[in-house]
Every structure is written in structure tokens, then in C-alpha cells.
Write an enzyme that holds these catalytic residues in place. Structure first.
Site, PDB file in Angstrom:
ATOM      1  N   LYS A 106       0.463  -1.138  -0.288  1.00 60.45           N
ATOM      2  CA  LYS A 106      -0.153   0.427  -0.355  1.00 60.45           C
ATOM      3  C   LYS A 106       0.813   1.475   0.472  1.00 60.45           C
ATOM      4  O   LYS A 106       0.382   1.993  -0.349  1.00 60.45           O
ATOM      5  CB  LYS A 106      -1.117  -0.050   0.848  1.00 60.45           C
ATOM      6  CG  LYS A 106      -1.804  -0.593   0.945  1.00 60.45           C
ATOM      7  CD  LYS A 106      -3.483  -1.138   2.401  1.00 60.45           C
ATOM      8  CE  LYS A 106      -4.044  -2.315   1.709  1.00 60.45           C
ATOM      9  NZ  LYS A 106      -3.885  -3.329   1.739  1.00 60.45           N
TER      10      LYS A 106
HETATM   11  C1  LIG Z   1      -4.483  -4.780   1.203  1.00 58.44           C
HETATM   12  C2  LIG Z   1      -3.528  -5.945   1.347  1.00 58.44           C
HETATM   13  C3  LIG Z   1      -4.226  -6.815   0.541  1.00 58.44           C
HETATM   14  C4  LIG Z   1      -4.746  -6.633  -0.304  1.00 58.44           C
HETATM   15  O1  LIG Z   1      -5.168  -5.690  -1.999  1.00 58.44           O
HETATM   16  P1  LIG Z   1      -6.954  -5.351  -2.401  1.00 58.44           P
HETATM   17  O2  LIG Z   1      -6.072  -4.199  -2.939  1.00 58.44           O
HETATM   18  O3  LIG Z   1      -7.521  -4.702  -0.466  1.00 58.44           O
HETATM   19  O4  LIG Z   1      -7.444  -6.198  -2.240  1.00 58.44           O
HETATM   20  C5  LIG Z   1      -3.022  -7.790  -0.104  1.00 58.44           C
HETATM   21  N1  LIG Z   1      -1.876  -7.648   0.480  1.00 58.44           N
HETATM   22  C6  LIG Z   1      -1.819  -7.536   2.090  1.00 58.44           C
HETATM   23  C7  LIG Z   1      -0.186  -7.565   1.995  1.00 58.44           C
HETATM   24  C8  LIG Z   1      -1.858  -5.780   1.879  1.00 58.44           C
HETATM   25  O5  LIG Z   1      -1.784  -5.182   2.345  1.00 58.44           O
END
Ligand SMILES: *Cc1c(COP(=O)(O)O)cnc(C)c1O
Length: 363
Positions: A106
Site C-alpha cells: 500500500k
Molecule cells: C491490502 C492488502 C491486500 C489486499 O489488497 P486489495 O487491494 O484490498 O484487494 C493484499 N495483501 C496485502 C499485503 C495487503 O496489504
């Protein structure tokens, strides 16, 4: 580029307004009015491009309010860490998105969003408050990305006891313009409170509120970039058109992957891999989308019971279930399978993968 509400076609915004409003006034999400196609010349040149040059090319059709040179500076500052494609064997490659400051993918979207937001705010001298619900990773990345950015205050709502201790520290120890609120509930409760705040007219008349969850277009657009960057790196290893598998929770990551294909990224099809919070696999199987309370799993950043971004995928395919099924295969992976896959990855490749990554691989 104009962005419109999914539910109300004539509710339209510029990128900047969609960025600051976060969610459309009718409660649905903003989507680009069309998906821009990248030129064949650019697509053919992918293996010679850098992450940053791809970033400018992919983002600028969506964000025509920022000149390319400024966009390039924002991108270089946001992605000051590598995003390598790791080769496990000739069949399996992993895009390592975890080399940013909070170790969560993120960082890619949150740092970009912080960059574009502070770009606009510096020119206008106004203040905004960002409200964000997190199951762990989003809160860390957003808090870190927006820390000390002038004109912005951040409130992070996180579910008590459901993030890792490290994540809780990342969220709660910055101080300054970052306020953390521990909620006695689940991620879905946090998200509901954020949505409630957004639909509260009195609150919104007093404060300029926005969100930094992946429902914000400014998180989504930069995520498209790394799917082209994956292709650029893959083409150095081998020929052929890949299948992309995305460990999925709120489905921002998968939506960005699908957008990249519509923009010309050569991808055969997608695997949407969830943990037992399998609302989307269930929808693709049965045809009914039934949100339900999330349950806690080892891949806690994917514990989402009402995946918001999937509405964008439905809109993209004109709500045609068969067309969606044609491009996206969805599967759920249990905690037992998650543990087994971590072990298998280590024994087979000597690679230590986290519980989210292996959901994608097992898928
Ligand atoms: C947020 C997150 C996800 C999921 O991603 P989305 O875009 O919400 O589907 C998967 N893996 C990790 C490590 C994350 O931080």
C-alpha cells in the site's frame, strides 16, 4: 479525464475533485469515464522503460490537471524504492511490492496519493482531514505517507487486537498530524464508520473530509502502473502472455490489474484469490453478491466482508457476469492451505512468502 459515480452517470468530477471527495455524493465510487488505451509504440517499448517513465505514461491520461514534469517529480518522490520482479522458475514470478517504508504494498498507492494531494493543497492553502479505515496495512502506509505533510490531518480507525503489534505501533506512534483511533470491532465496523462520516452533511459542512482507502481514485491509478512494470520486467525473462494472480481483499489491487489490461497490458486473464472471506468467489460461482461480516484469518489485510472495489469491476464489464467470468477466475484459500503454501514455497524455492502473497500463489 472525467470521473463519474458508478450509480449516477451525470455525477461527474475532475481528478482533483474526485481525489478530495473520495466517495461520490450518492455513496458509490468514482470511476474513470473511459479507460485510456496506451499507444502501441509505448507498449512495444516497455522493456526499455523505467518504473518512473511508465508511471508518467500510465497516470497522465487520468490526471491531465498536473503537468507531466510535476507528475514525474511526484512519482519519483513517491516510489523511491525498488519494485523488482522475482523469478522463482520459468512459470512463477513475483512482483515484490513490499520494499517501501512500511513494508506493505500500500506504500505504492498511499505515497502517490500523498504526493498529488499536497501538490494541490500547496497551491490552494486549504486544510483537509483524511479518514481511513484499516485492517493494518492501509493505516500504516497512509499514516507514514502523509506524516508531516502540511495542510493534511489524518485519522486512522483500526480494529482493536486485529492488526499486528508492529502495525499498531506504525499507526499509533507517529503523532503530529496523525491521530489513531482503536475501535472495539472489526475492519468492517471501521469502514462503516468512515462511510457514515462521509454521509453526514453536518460534519462535512464543518470539515473538508476525504478518504485514503483504495476506494480513492488516487490510490487506484498508481497501482495500474506496476502491472505494466511487471510486464516490462517479465519480457526480459521470457516471451508469452501471463496470467496475473492477485491476493485480494478490498479488490483495489485486482481492479488496477484489470484496468491495466484494458489499457493494453498483455495479460491473458486474472486470478482473484481471497482467504475465506470469499464474497467474490461466491459471486462468480452463484451470481449473487452477498456481503457478510468478515472473519479473521492469517492474511488479515484481506479480511474484508464487503469488498468495495468490486463494484468498479462490475461497472467495467457492464454488470455482465459471463464477461467477468471470462477474464477473472476467483478462488478462496483457507488458513490451512495458506500455511501449507508458505512451507511449500520455502521447501521448493527457498523463498519466504507472507500469508497474503501465498494466497495469490495458491490461487
Ligand atoms: C491490502 C492488502 C491486500 C489486499 O489488497 P486489495 O487491494 O484490498 O484487494 C493484499 N495483501 C496485502 C499485503 C495487503 O496489504
Amino acid at each position: 479525464m472525467t470521473f463519474r459515480s458508478i450509480h449516477t452517470a451525470n455525477l461527474q468530477r475532475t481528478f482533483k475533485d474526485a481525489l478530495f471527495e473520495g466517495i461520490a455524493p450518492d455513496g458509490s465510487l468514482f470511476i474513470p469515464e473511459k479507460i485510456p488505451a496506451l499507444s502501441p509504440a509505448f507498449l512495444n517499448s516497455l522493456p526499455t522503460q523505467s518504473l518512473h517513465s511508465i508511471g508518467v505514461e500510465v497516470c497522465s491520461p487520468f490526471i491531465d490537471e498536473i503537468p507531466k514534469t510535476d507528475l514525474e517529480a511526484i512519482i519519483k518522490n513517491a516510489w523511491n524504492f525498488p519494485i523488482p520482479l522475482a523469478r522463482l522458475n520459468d512459470q512463477i514470478y513475483l512482483l515484490e511490492l513490499f520494499h517501501g517504508p512500511t513494508l506493505a504494498f500500500k506504500d505504492v498507492g498511499a505515497r502517490f496519493m500523498a504526493g498529488v494531494m499536497s501538490y494541490f493543497l500547496a497551491r490552494e492553502q486549504r486544510e483537509v482531514s483524511i479518514l481511513v479505515a484499516t485492517s493494518g496495512d492501509t493505516g500504516s502506509a497512509v499514516a507514514n505517507g502523509f506524516f508531516n505533510i502540511p495542510h493534511i490531518s489524518v485519522v486512522v480507525l483500526y480494529p482493536s487486537g486485529k492488526t499486528s503489534p508492529l502495525q499498531e505501533q506504525q499507526i499509533t506512534t507517529l503523532g503530529g498530524n496523525i491521530t489513531a483511533i482503536e475501535v472495539a470491532g472489526t475492519f468492517d465496523d471501521c469502514q462503516r464508520m468512515v462511510k457514515q462520516a462521509f454521509s453526514d452533511a453536518e460534519l462535512r459542512s464543518k470539515r473538508s473530509l476525504t478518504t485514503a482507502n483504495s476506494i480513492n481514485v488516487a490510490r487506484l491509478i498508481p497501482q495500474i502502473v506496476y502491472y505494466f512494470w511487471a510486464t516490462a520486467q517479465l519480457q526480459k525473462f521470457r516471451k508469452g502472455i501471463p496470467i496475473v494472480t492477485a491476493p485480494s481483499g478490498n479488490f483495489g489491487n485486482l481492479t488496477a490489474a484489470v484496468y491495466s489490461k484494458w489499457m493494453g497490458n498483455p495479460v491473458q486473464s486474472f486470478i482473484a484469490a481471497t482467504n475465506v472471506n470469499d464474497v467474490v468467489p461466491e459471486y462468480l460461482r452463484s451470481g449473487t453478491f452477498t456481503p457478510r461480516p468478515s472473519v479473521q484469518t492469517y492474511s488479515n489485510a484481506m479480511d474484508v466482508g464487503d469488498p468495495s472495489n468490486f463494484a468498479r469491476i462490475q461497472a467495467l464489464y457492464g454488470n455482465d457476469l459471463d464477461k467477468i467470468r471470462n477474464d477473472i477466475y476467483a478462488v478462496r484459500i483457507t488458513d490451512e492451505e495458506t500455511v501449507a503454501e508458505i512451507r511449500r514455497m520455502y521447501e521448493k524455492f527457498g523463498y519466504i512468502a507472507d500469508p497474503h502473497t501465498v494466497v495469490g500463489i495458491a490461487g
